[in-house]
Design a protein around this motif. Structure first.
Motif, short mmCIF file in Angstrom:
data_model
loop_
_atom_site.label_atom_id
_atom_site.label_comp_id
_atom_site.label_asym_id
_atom_site.label_seq_id
_atom_site.Cartn_x
_atom_site.Cartn_y
_atom_site.Cartn_z
N SER A 60 -6.74 10.82 2.99
CA SER A 60 -6.35 11.47 4.24
C SER A 60 -4.91 11.92 4.12
CB SER A 60 -6.50 10.49 5.41
OG SER A 60 -5.49 9.49 5.34
N ASP A 61 -4.42 12.61 5.17
CA ASP A 61 -3.03 13.07 5.13
C ASP A 61 -2.05 11.92 5.32
OD1 ASP A 61 -3.63 12.51 7.74
OD2 ASP A 61 -3.01 14.44 8.56
N ARG A 62 -2.57 10.71 5.56
CA ARG A 62 -1.72 9.53 5.69
C ARG A 62 -1.70 8.68 4.42
NH1 ARG A 62 -0.83 7.98 11.23
NH2 ARG A 62 -1.86 9.39 12.69
N GLN A 63 -2.33 9.17 3.37
CA GLN A 63 -2.45 8.39 2.15
C GLN A 63 -2.00 9.19 0.94
OE1 GLN A 63 -6.63 7.55 2.20
NE2 GLN A 63 -6.50 6.11 3.90
N ARG A 64 -1.54 8.46 -0.08
CA ARG A 64 -1.17 9.11 -1.33
C ARG A 64 -1.28 8.09 -2.47
NH1 ARG A 64 4.59 8.51 -2.56
NH2 ARG A 64 5.54 7.11 -1.02
N TRP A 109 -2.74 6.22 -30.05
CA TRP A 109 -2.09 5.22 -29.19
C TRP A 109 -2.88 5.13 -27.89
CZ3 TRP A 109 -0.92 7.61 -24.72
CH2 TRP A 109 -0.54 8.95 -24.75
N HIS A 110 -2.61 4.09 -27.13
CA HIS A 110 -3.19 3.97 -25.79
C HIS A 110 -2.17 3.31 -24.88
CE1 HIS A 110 -4.22 -0.41 -25.70
NE2 HIS A 110 -4.15 -0.24 -27.00
N LEU A 111 -2.30 3.61 -23.60
CA LEU A 111 -1.32 3.14 -22.62
C LEU A 111 -2.05 2.87 -21.30
CD1 LEU A 111 1.70 2.81 -21.67
CD2 LEU A 111 1.60 5.24 -21.06
N TYR A 112 -1.74 1.73 -20.66
CA TYR A 112 -2.32 1.39 -19.36
C TYR A 112 -1.33 1.77 -18.26
CZ TYR A 112 -5.98 -1.21 -21.76
OH TYR A 112 -7.04 -1.56 -22.54
N VAL A 113 -1.81 2.55 -17.30
CA VAL A 113 -0.96 3.01 -16.20
C VAL A 113 -1.56 2.55 -14.87
CG1 VAL A 113 0.10 4.99 -15.07
CG2 VAL A 113 -0.33 5.05 -17.54
N PRO A 114 -0.87 1.69 -14.11
CA PRO A 114 -1.39 1.28 -12.79
C PRO A 114 -1.18 2.39 -11.77
CG PRO A 114 0.75 0.25 -13.20
CD PRO A 114 0.39 1.01 -14.45
N VAL A 115 -2.20 2.58 -10.92
CA VAL A 115 -2.11 3.59 -9.86
C VAL A 115 -2.41 2.89 -8.53
CG1 VAL A 115 -2.98 5.77 -8.95
CG2 VAL A 115 -2.88 5.39 -11.43
N ARG A 116 -1.51 3.03 -7.56
CA ARG A 116 -1.66 2.35 -6.27
C ARG A 116 -1.94 3.37 -5.16
NH1 ARG A 116 2.93 0.57 -4.35
NH2 ARG A 116 4.23 1.72 -5.83
N LEU A 117 -2.80 2.95 -4.23
CA LEU A 117 -3.06 3.73 -3.02
C LEU A 117 -2.17 3.19 -1.91
CD1 LEU A 117 -4.71 5.76 -1.33
CD2 LEU A 117 -6.42 3.97 -1.02
N VAL A 118 -1.30 4.01 -1.39
CA VAL A 118 -0.39 3.58 -0.33
C VAL A 118 -0.60 4.46 0.89
CG1 VAL A 118 1.34 2.71 -1.95
CG2 VAL A 118 1.46 5.08 -1.17
N GLY A 119 -0.20 3.93 2.02
CA GLY A 119 -0.36 4.65 3.28
C GLY A 119 -1.15 3.81 4.26
N THR A 120 -1.76 4.47 5.23
CA THR A 120 -2.53 3.76 6.25
C THR A 120 -3.95 4.29 6.28
OG1 THR A 120 -1.91 5.32 8.01
CG2 THR A 120 -0.47 3.42 7.66
N SER A 121 -4.83 3.49 6.88
CA SER A 121 -6.23 3.87 7.03
C SER A 121 -6.68 3.56 8.44
CB SER A 121 -7.10 3.11 6.02
OG SER A 121 -8.48 3.36 6.25
#
Length: 247
Positions: A60-64, A109-121
């Motif tokens: 949503s427009d409240r999340q990224r 090579w390989h690399l682990y990248v954490p991705v977080r969902l922030v904002g409100t629902s």
């Protein structure tokens, strides 16, 4: 008259002054070459972010999404082929995903990248205290915006989903309503006349019965056969229909 030592020193300073711009240009060119040989951390973060978005509902427009950050000192040689993003089973949680970036080229090579969902629902909230066994109506729920990391598992983002369901336990006013707190609507109620169905594959028999207890969809229930007076066990398949469990 100047001494030879002073003249030599002046000549040395003059040579250094002339050489400095050339040395600086050579160093800058060398730095550009080194940078061109390395992966851009920001580009890798963007790749991980795009892959994570494929495993989540539309934002949503409240999340990224926020990826990384990949530390600047982590220098990876530029992959000779495409970098492939992968999300393994178990690496996906409600508000975060671990994306593996793989380079199968040269050098690998390989690399682990954490991705977080922030904002409100949007989240369904109990508008008042609800007692066990109550069937929820539109007066029992309201919708609010809450921070995603603070939400419990199984929260309902659509209040209409809760309407018509039964409270499995007491729900306090203001509590977040989750699917663990609710039961499906009752298919049959105690004392209700139901249709008993016995299906052996080659033949289907229907008769009237009386439910001896409440039951939800696909829940077992004992029913009295009104024709024979026998007590049989069946499964509530839909409203007022109980399928006899054949032994």
């Amino acid at each position: 008259m100047r001494t030879p030592s002073r003249i030599r020193r002046c000549l040395l300073l003059l040579a250094l002054a002339v050489a400095s711009p050339a040395l600086a240009a050579r160093d800058a060119s060398s730095a550009d070459t080194v940078t061109a040989d390395l992966e851009d951390p920001r580009g890798l973060e963007s790749l991980a972010q795009k892959e994570a978005a494929l495993h989540l509902p539309p934002l949503s427009d409240r999340q990224r999404l926020i990826a990384g950050p990949i530390e600047a000192h982590l220098s990876l040689k530029r992959c000779s082929g495409p970098v492939t993003p992968v999300v393994s089973a178990g690496a996906h949680m409600r508000d975060r995903i671990l994306v593996e970036l793989r380079c199968a080229g040269t050098p690998p090579w390989h690399l682990y990248v954490p991705v977080r969902l922030v904002g409100t629902s949007s989240v369904t909230i109990a508008a008042r205290a609800i007692v066990t066994g109550s069937v929820l109506t539109d007066k029992d729920v309201r919708i609010e915006q809450r921070d995603i990391p603070e939400l419990p598992p199984g929260y309902l983002d659509d209040p209409t989903v809760a309407i018509g369901l039964t409270a499995a336990r007491p729900i306090s006013s203001g509590a977040v309503i989750t699917n663990q707190l609710l039961l499906g609507a009752k298919a049959v109620q105690r004392g209700q006349t139901v249709t008993l169905v016995a299906d052996s594959g080659a033949m289907s028999i229907r008769m009237e019965g009386k439910a001896l207890s409440d039951a939800l969809i696909n829940q077992r229930v004992k029913v009295e056969n009104l024709s024979s007076g026998k007590i049989v066990e069946g499964v509530a398949r839909s409203q007022q229909v109980v399928e006899i469990v054949l032994q």
